[in-house]
Write an enzyme that holds these catalytic residues in place. Structure first.
Site, PDB file in Angstrom:
ATOM      1  CD  GLU A   1      23.133  43.980 -34.134  1.00 38.81           C
ATOM      2  OE1 GLU A   1      22.442  44.933 -33.702  1.00 38.81           O
ATOM      3  OE2 GLU A   1      23.895  43.326 -33.406  1.00 38.81           O
TER       4      GLU A   1
ATOM      5  CG  ASP B   1      21.540  38.112 -25.581  1.00 36.64           C
ATOM      6  OD1 ASP B   1      21.171  37.623 -26.665  1.00 36.64           O
ATOM      7  OD2 ASP B   1      22.289  39.108 -25.514  1.00 36.64           O
TER       8      ASP B   1
ATOM      9  CD  GLU C   1      31.947  42.959 -25.387  1.00 34.16           C
ATOM     10  OE1 GLU C   1      31.371  42.953 -26.458  1.00 34.16           O
ATOM     11  OE2 GLU C   1      31.484  43.576 -24.407  1.00 34.16           O
TER      12      GLU C   1
ATOM     13  CD  GLU D   1      23.572  44.883 -23.177  1.00 31.87           C
ATOM     14  OE1 GLU D   1      23.142  44.840 -24.342  1.00 31.87           O
ATOM     15  OE2 GLU D   1      24.657  45.441 -22.878  1.00 31.87           O
TER      16      GLU D   1
END
Length: 915
Positions: A147, A294, A388, A406
């Protein structure tokens, strides 16, 4: 995820090994050139309407960014319900989510290049000065390497990229002298100790001040990391090396990528979700394109675009072939086992896979991108946001929605690739839903539960870094942006890195000569981006023709492509496989089928694994059948007007809000506050909703006392200070073991934090009106328009459908993991006075009773006639695999179960995993 560029040249005119300077110059053209292809299909949107929507995006950003700067800065993030900053250590821990917070003004840094994209150059210059003046990167705090890299290091590099661009233009940032780059370099060196492992994979966390493994670091003992965590570093680290000339950053990121590539499962060419950073063993062996993996795939393709290294494209194409072979089950993308890729590993999908259609656009594989995007859009139209996680039959699995970008990202790239105005309408829907359901007075609040419309006191930094960029770019014309966006690549956090870095400080070996590559179909090795005339066969209705069959896929009870069934399954009229919900231990035929599973053939083996997975899920569902779904408390009075929705726990007694009309009224505190005796202020609560504190007596007793005083409803507020639905599982209030039919009013439960929002509102505004319901209701546009700026009215005053879905939607089943759905009847306090604690029942992410679900039908029964339409596998493919040897002799049941043990444990682990 995403990249504004595209591929290597357009059409087929660029040589296979074109000089990268030419590639960098032409990489951005491909997606834009496609926009002229579409002249029909959806009705075109006028320039005036696009400008209007773009201005609306600007106003929304101002609302979010302005409230962060006013109420939260210099904290990392804004808490939009309580209008204050989220500071690490001062709020209840949210677990891994808090690892993004490092006391470094995260939202400001993450928003830097968004300000420039949105033409807010003066605000950008002010923001850069604040970062240089106020931000400290030497804090004693443990943060996520992943992150921190994508949000902070990427934010600083994106800010630097656009700062030097503005400086070259000569109007703004004339004082700038690479200060953001120097901060990025400082942060890069602080992250490097995380790579001190034998494998080269980084530790998942690091202490900004003390690094790794020191006693004061409080980290360095972890053994596992996710594939995306280790494989989403190359863009930022390589850019840092190219900007500064310090090659060490790119070298470390390349080493991590090389290791992941070498550890792929060689027969399937898939990677798992988590890996041991010391041994390289896969810890979780399921594979997909969503959470945990991803952006690893994304960065392989984008590293090729930014750095010009062919090995990255070769690796991406190898993985992409495996994804399309095993994981892609159009329109779905389902996780599989890396060692048994024809077996689905789970029956649900997570929201992070919504980036994948955008990545497929960059690859040039448009058809599956359109299919998956349309399926996701149908889910959004049903729930207003993308849950989610949701099941293959489109029921809610995890109900939260933290305002993820996204889907907006993929919408933008599909519009860039097709020019189809349909995607402008999709973007318009996203804007309307954000304003209608997520907007609160102090910003935009994440959705705690998409079914009830309740909010969470959370506005992540990625919302400003990504969502507003993609939405603005979707509606903007080229002249609306002060620089050429096609000269930059988007990182996974939508930060902008210039393509000219591909020719700067090239001191790293480009080709990994030690890696071997699987021989694949030549179509997977396109060295140029697709020629649009070939891609869209000169048919302006091409995308529409792909979308049309999927228009009702979410509403159908038996969507196609959900479970793989071999073509032999129904050959010669064979019976469908035994499903867990049909199994009867007293049925001899069922027992015989069970004995054959896993022994006779590969088909029986797959049926057996599916049966065991279904048994686990069925057991989880049965544990939740007595639970009630969460409810909503919506503040509807001035100045909230329904924009604040609090998640509330239900009661097993009193008025059932799912079957009766909602209750609306002003709130009043009862006296005594605990409500455990006859009220001394009945005139204050008469005709109102009474506020009561938890503790000292049973919930039912409190309900009777306020009902006798004339209250029309009750809200019990937790007496455990600091408790919150953000961090604690909801629970439903149980009765007192007696007949509670005499209680006729609705009763709801709020944790301390949510209750404080109402109490604070009373102190400030005196008169506070709330709505108790099973789901949040539409706001009052007439009242709200008095408080909203005109630009917002453009969207909010439009005639819109009620937020309340049909009764079918209310009954959606939310399939949580077994550990989350377990009932808890233990008292929260050892005090004998807290007798209502003993009667409470935990109901994390409360679900509706599966037996009451009227919308979605199970995949057996009436769906069996569709099973023969699902994806097939060639029998010869299995026979040709030397690693597969299926015995023909029936094994004892104990032996079969022993063989299944590894997969059963994997299923159970995946059920317990959270995003």
């Amino acid at each position: 995820m995403s990249e504004a560029g595209g591929g290597r040249g357009c059409g087929s005119s660029v040589p296979q090994r074109a000089p990268w300077s030419l590639v960098a110059a032409t990489a951005a053209f491909c997606l834009v050139s496609a926009t002229s292809v579409w002249t029909a299909g959806a009705a075109p949107m006028s320039r005036e309407e696009r400008q209007k929507l773009g201005n609306q995006v600007l106003e929304m950003f101002d609302h979010a960014y302005g409230n962060y700067m006013e109420h939260a800065y210099p904290a990392d993030e804004l808490m939009p319900l309580t209008c204050r900053g989220r500071v690490r250590g001062q709020e209840p821990s949210r677990g891994d989510v808090d690892d993004a917070l490092g006391k470094f003004s995260l939202t400001l840094i993450d928003s830097l290049d968004t300000l420039v994209v949105l033409n807010k150059t003066k605000e950008f210059e002010d923001a850069v000065r604040k970062v240089l003046r106020d931000v400290n990167l030497d804090n004693d705090v443990v943060v996520s390497v992943f992150e921190t890299n994508i949000r902070v290091l990427g934010g600083l590099l994106g800010g630097h990229s656009l700062a030097i661009m503005l400086k070259e233009k000569g109007e703004y940032m004339q004082w700038y002298n690479d200060e953001l780059l120097q901060m990025a370099k400082q942060l890069g060196y602080k992250l490097l100790p995380a790579f001190n492992t034998t494998s080269g994979l980084p530790y998942p966390r690091i202490n900004l001040k003390f690094g790794i493994r020191k006693p004061e670091a409080r980290t360095g003992t972890e053994t596992d990391t996710c594939t995306a965590c280790a494989g989403t570093l190359i863009l930022e680290f390589a850019a840092l090396s190219r900007f500064t000339g310090a090659t060490i950053f790119e070298e470390y990121a390349r080493k991590a990528l090389d290791f992941l590539w070498e550890k792929r499962q060689r027969s399937s060419n898939l990677v798992g979700v988590t890996i041991n950073i010391h041994t390289g063993d896969w810890v979780r062996k399921d594979s997909g394109v969503g959470a945990g993996i991803d952006s690893y795939y994304e960065y392989l393709l984008k590293a090729y675009v930014l750095l010009g290294d062919d090995s990255f494209l070769e690796r991406f194409n190898t993985h992409y072939d495996a994804i399309m072979r095993y994981i892609s089950q159009p329109p779905l993308l389902l996780d599989v086992h890396i060692h048994k890729p024809m077996l689905n590993a789970r029956t649900w999908m997570d929201a992070l896979l919504a980036f994948f259609p955008g990545l497929q656009v960059l690859k040039g594989d448009i058809r599956p991108a359109i299919e998956t995007h349309e399926m996701l859009y149908q889910v959004i139209k049903k729930h207003n946001f993308l849950p989610e996680a949701f099941t293959t039959d489109f029921r809610v699995h995890w109900a939260q929605h933290p305002l993820r970008p996204e889907f907006a990202e993929s919408t933008y790239f599909l519009y860039k690739a097709t020019g189809d105005p349909y995607y402008l309408e999709v973007g318009k829907t996203l804007i309307e839903n954000l304003n209608k359901y997520a907007r609160v007075p102090c910003g935009f609040a994440a959705m705690k539960d998409v079914r009830t419309g309740s909010h969470e006191d959370r506005m992540d930094s990625f919302f400003l870094a990504e969502m507003f960029k993609y939405l603005y770019l979707l509606f903007a014309d080229k002249e609306d942006i002060i620089f050429d966006i096609e000269d930059y690549i988007f990182t996974t956090e939508a930060h902008l890195l210039p393509l000219w870095l591909s020719t700067t400080n090239q001191s790293i070996s480009k080709k990994n000569t030690t890696s071997d590559y699987t021989e694949l179909d030549d179509s997977n090795f396109d060295w140029t981006c697709p020629n649009t005339q070939i891609l869209f066969p000169n048919d302006p209705l091409y995308a529409q023709s792909i979308r049309e069959p999927l228009k009702n896929v979410v509403d159908k009870s038996c969507p196609r492509g959900i479970i793989r069934v071999r073509e032999e399954s129904f050959r010669s009229g064979a019976k469908p496989p035994l499903r867990a919900r049909d199994f009867m231990a007293t049925n001899s035929e069922h027992l015989e089928i069970l004995k054959k599973m896993g022994a006779a053939s590969s088909i029986d083996a797959e049926d057996g694994l599916r049966f065991m997975q279904e048994m686990i899920e069925l057991s989880s569902q049965q544990q939740k059948e007595q639970q009630l779904p969460p409810r909503a408390v919506q503040i509807v009075s001035h100045p909230f007007f329904g924009r604040v929705v609090l998640t509330a726990g239900p009661a097993q007694f009193g008025l059932d809000l799912s079957k009766h009309k909602e209750t609306r009224g002003f709130v009043a505190s009862s006296k005594p506050y605990n409500g455990c005796s006859e009220l001394t202020n009945p005139e204050a609560v008469m005709g109102k909703i009474a506020l009561i504190q938890r503790g000292q007596c049973m919930f039912a007793e409190k309900a009777r006392n306020i009902q006798n005083a004339g209250a029309i409803g009750g809200i019990v507020i937790d007496d455990n200070e600091g408790s919150s639905s953000d961090t604690a599982p909801l629970f439903q209030m149980a009765g007192d073991g007696k007949d509670t039919d005499d209680i006729k009013i609705p009763m709801l439960f709020l944790f301390s934090k949510e209750g404080s929002i109402i109490l604070d509102a009373i102190r400030e505004y005196e008169e506070v009106e709330v709505l108790l319901s099973d789901k949040a209701k539409d706001r009052d546009p007439d009242m709200e328009s008095e408080e909203q700026p005109s630009s917002e009215n453009d969207s909010q005053d439009q005639s819109a459908e009620q937020i309340t879905p049909s009764s079918q939607e209310v009954d959606l089943v939310d399939q949580e993991s077994p550990e989350e759905s377990s009932l808890n009847s233990e008292p929260e306090s050892s005090s004998p006075a807290d007798t209502d604690n003993a009667a409470s029942v935990s109901a994390s992410e409360q679900n509706s009773n599966p037996m009451e679900n009227h919308e979605t039908t199970s995949l057996d029964g009436e769906c069996t006639d569709l099973d023969n339409q699902l994806q097939e596998q060639s029998e010869t493919e299995e026979d040709s695999n030397p690693n597969v040897s299926w015995g023909k002799k029936v094994q004892p049941i104990d032996s079969i179960l022993a063989d299944w043990n590894e997969d059963i444990e994997a299923f159970e682990m995946m059920e317990k995993d959270e995003l």
